[in-house]
Scaffold this active site. Structure first.
Site, PDB file in Angstrom:
ATOM      1  N   ASN A 120      10.485  20.523 -11.054  1.00 58.09           N
ATOM      2  CA  ASN A 120      11.564  19.494 -11.402  1.00 58.09           C
ATOM      3  C   ASN A 120      12.562  20.278 -12.312  1.00 58.09           C
ATOM      4  O   ASN A 120      12.143  20.718 -13.301  1.00 58.09           O
ATOM      5  CB  ASN A 120      10.815  18.508 -12.237  1.00 58.09           C
ATOM      6  CG  ASN A 120      11.824  17.571 -13.180  1.00 58.09           C
ATOM      7  OD1 ASN A 120      12.894  17.733 -12.860  1.00 58.09           O
ATOM      8  ND2 ASN A 120      11.083  16.455 -13.545  1.00 58.09           N
ATOM      9  N   TYR A 148      26.382   9.591 -14.824  1.00 53.05           N
ATOM     10  CA  TYR A 148      26.734  10.526 -13.790  1.00 53.05           C
ATOM     11  C   TYR A 148      27.941  11.502 -13.962  1.00 53.05           C
ATOM     12  O   TYR A 148      27.926  12.428 -13.962  1.00 53.05           O
ATOM     13  CB  TYR A 148      26.662   9.846 -12.394  1.00 53.05           C
ATOM     14  CG  TYR A 148      26.640  10.740 -11.022  1.00 53.05           C
ATOM     15  CD1 TYR A 148      25.461  11.505 -11.101  1.00 53.05           C
ATOM     16  CD2 TYR A 148      27.537  10.828 -10.437  1.00 53.05           C
ATOM     17  CE1 TYR A 148      25.318  12.361  -9.884  1.00 53.05           C
ATOM     18  CE2 TYR A 148      27.466  11.760  -9.239  1.00 53.05           C
ATOM     19  CZ  TYR A 148      26.361  12.464  -8.981  1.00 53.05           C
ATOM     20  OH  TYR A 148      26.336  13.260  -7.865  1.00 53.05           O
TER      21      TYR A 148
END
Length: 244
Positions: free
Chosen positions: A61, A155
């Protein structure tokens, strides 16, 4: 010496297309990073091998600094002669929603994946690249990180930060023949955009269509090549003319 290219989030979509494009050159052993979808990662590896290249899957990850360090250290120890010359920081997630209703978790997860993921992976290899006096780093950002997109404040913030980091790092390492660039896709036909109303959205795209993952991969392939040695610190938009 085995020369390698690492693509984070390389199992699907644009990441998978990039792995396959780099395999075409048969210059690098392709490291396909994934977090959850092992089946997709294995399928990408199959395509890489079909092209006559070599590769392997590496799970971690990107947002977890200890997991990144553990996985990459283990890989490096198992492959002492391997040199990572190319890093494509492609891993990213979206958790869209209006800022006034955005949870701390949705903010943090998006920032951690794109921005901290860039740091965790690139920082692991950067000293080795400096010693070797060669490297190609490509950070996948977004039209959202260049112009901002409503409903994607998290984002846009994450990708905008990577844009700034790209420009700064490029200046730090340029003398060692290491380039650092960002690629900012617009609407690209992938799983991530599958739920969008394509017929409606193409009205705002001058070329009147969504892009293909392979088109983005071709651009990344050029930037990671020796031909792109005089291009660094750039943000290259690939969006059909939405923002240019």
């Amino acid at each position: 010496m085995m020369k390698c290219a690492l693509v984070t989030g390389g199992s699907r979509g644009i990441g998978s297309a990039i792995c396959q494009r780099l395999a075409d050159d048969k210059k690098y052993h392709i490291l396909i990073n994934y977090q959850a979808n092992q089946e997709a990662a294995e399928k990408t590896l199959e395509e890489v091998v079909k092209k006559g290249a070599t590769g392997e899957i590496i799970k971690f990850n990107v947002s977890d600094s200890e997991e990144v360090k553990t996985a990459l250290t283990a890989w490096q120890e198992a492959n002492p002669e391997a040199v990572v010359e190319v890093i494509v920081n492609n891993a990213g997630i979206t958790r869209d929603g209006l800022f006034m209703w955005m949870s701390h978790e949705d903010w943090s997860n998006v920032i951690n994946t794109s921005l901290n993921g860039f740091f965790n992976v690139t920082n692991f290899f950067i000293q080795k690249m400096l010693r070797n006096k060669y490297g190609r780093i490509v950070n996948m950002v977004s039209v959202s990180g260049v112009k901002g997109t409503p409903g994607q404040t998290n984002y846009s913030a994450a990708k905008g930060a990577v844009v700034a980091a790209t420009k700064a790092l490029a200046q730090e390492v340029a003398k060692r023949n290491i380039t650092v660039n960002a690629v900012a896709p617009g609407f690209i036909r992938t799983d991530m955009t599958g739920a969008l109303d394509e017929k409606e959205l193409v009205k705002m795209i001058p070329v009147n269509r969504f892009g293909e993952a392979e088109e983005v991969a071709d651009l990344v392939g050029f930037l990671t090549s020796s031909k792109a040695g005089y291009i660094t610190g750039e943000v290259i938009n690939i969006n059909g003319g939405i923002y240019s």
